[in-house]
Motif scaffolding. Structure first.
Motif, mmCIF file in Angstrom:
data_model
loop_
_atom_site.group_PDB
_atom_site.id
_atom_site.type_symbol
_atom_site.label_atom_id
_atom_site.label_comp_id
_atom_site.label_asym_id
_atom_site.label_seq_id
_atom_site.Cartn_x
_atom_site.Cartn_y
_atom_site.Cartn_z
ATOM 1 N N THR A 66 3.060 13.035 -7.882
ATOM 2 C CA THR A 66 3.040 11.583 -7.939
ATOM 3 C C THR A 66 1.656 11.029 -7.619
ATOM 4 O O THR A 66 0.820 11.700 -7.008
ATOM 5 N N ALA A 69 1.289 10.887 -3.793
ATOM 6 C CA ALA A 69 0.836 12.125 -3.145
ATOM 7 C C ALA A 69 -0.653 12.336 -3.319
ATOM 8 O O ALA A 69 -1.279 13.069 -2.538
ATOM 9 N N ALA A 112 7.118 13.149 -2.051
ATOM 10 C CA ALA A 112 5.742 12.687 -2.248
ATOM 11 C C ALA A 112 5.092 12.348 -0.915
ATOM 12 O O ALA A 112 3.915 12.688 -0.678
#
Length: 349
Positions: A66, A69, A112
């Motif tokens: 993501t 992240a 995430a």
């Protein structure tokens, strides 16, 4: 978080003034939980904060893949926007009813956050509740549901983004008193007390503050621009229990129009708040014509802020890109964060 230009405040009627005085006199004072007296959650000095726009996330990806992240490791505080004040959350990472518009599941969002914190262990991830998209619903605020969501996601606290359309402020001149008083002063006390009861320290509590919210008294009595929100955050200097429960204040120092001076607003907030204080910047263009600094200007601003005590810079929003894609004269959110890091003298920018 987008702001509209402050409009000239209109005189209030005598009846409205009497109602204001009556409400403030009769409103119950809510005690902040004893745990709020514990030391503030520590932050580095200087520090950076970013807002993550959940609706701009990539759909259909795993947690480690993501955009969340991939948040730069030099960001110290990340606020995930936005949950509804009157959210419905029963558990099991089911995000329907929470207001968070991320196009992935709650499980992926939790993964995430975990991936980000593995890569950047010192970052503090907050769930931002409210904002300009969720201005109503505060009468049904559910801090217990919010606390369950924070814990289930593996986040570190709350960004309490209470933005009333009209805080009902009465100027010092109109009151013939020393300061501004607002109908929302007691609401802030209630919301902070309720939030701290559900999420005591070491969970973090941040408060975004309106651009002109510390104006209207003392050396900042007549600072421009005039706004219905002038003085709406002066409770930070009066309500010691509520202020003691807050770990950080970020100034939404944008959308104030051409006359607004962000660093002057920082000075006004510092006069009433001695804790961690961030000066906010918005990805250009500013909707009210306020100047947004370019990359060099952001680096210079960050260097000046870094010289102050317990100071930082906030960027709204991290994933934002100006029309045309972003360049040094009109940077994206990620570019702005890089410039902040460079201005702070960071070695991992």
């Amino acid at each position: 978080m987008d702001r509209q230009t402050g409009r000239d405040r209109q005189p209030r009627s005598a009846c409205a003034a009497m109602a204001l005085a009556s409400m403030l006199a009769l409103a119950p004072v809510m005690s902040v939980p004893a745990g709020a007296a514990e030391p503030r959650v520590p932050l580095p000095t200087p520090f950076s904060m970013a807002y993550y726009e959940s609706w701009s996330e990539l759909p259909g990806v795993s947690g480690p893949d993501t955009l969340l992240a991939a948040t730069p490791a030099h960001v110290d505080v990340l606020a995930i926007g936005f949950a509804k004040p009157d959210l419905v959350y029963r558990g099991d990472l089911e995000l329907d009813g929470t207001g968070i518009q991320v196009p992935v599941s709650g499980q992926v969002l939790a993964e995430a956050i975990a991936a980000l914190k593995t890569r950047a262990p010192s970052i503090r991830v907050l769930i931002s509740v409210g904002g300009s998209g969720y201005m109503t619903g505060w009468s049904l605020y559910d801090p217990a549901a919010l606390a369950r969501l924070v814990r289930d996601l593996g986040a570190d606290g709350i960004d309490l983004d209470y933005e009333p359309a009209d805080p009902g402020c009465q100027s010092a001149e109109a009151r013939r008193g020393p300061t501004v008083v607002c109908l929302t002063d007691t609401t802030w006390t209630r919301l902070i007390a309720q939030t701290r009861a559900a999420l005591p320290r070491p969970m973090m509590l941040a408060v975004p503050a309106w651009s002109t919210g510390a104006y209207g008294t003392g050396d900042f009595l007549n600072d421009r621009p005039p706004s219905p929100h002038t003085g709406s955050m002066l409770w930070l200097g009066r309500d010691r229990e509520a202020a003691a429960a807050v770990d950080m204040v970020s100034i939404m120092a944008y959308a104030g129009g051409p006359a607004f001076q962000p660093e002057r607003a920082f000075d006004a907030y510092r006069a009433i708040w001695d804790g961690p204080l961030a000066l906010g910047l918005i990805v250009p263009p500013d909707p009210t014509g306020q100047t947004v600094p370019d990359m060099a200007g952001i680096r210079d601003l960050a260097a000046r802020i870094a010289a102050r005590d317990l100071a930082g810079i906030m960027i709204y929003g991290m994933l934002g890109t100006p029309p045309g894609g972003g360049d040094p004269s009109s940077p994206s959110g990620m570019m702005m964060l890089q410039a902040v890091c460079e201005g702070f003298g960071g070695e991992t920018c």
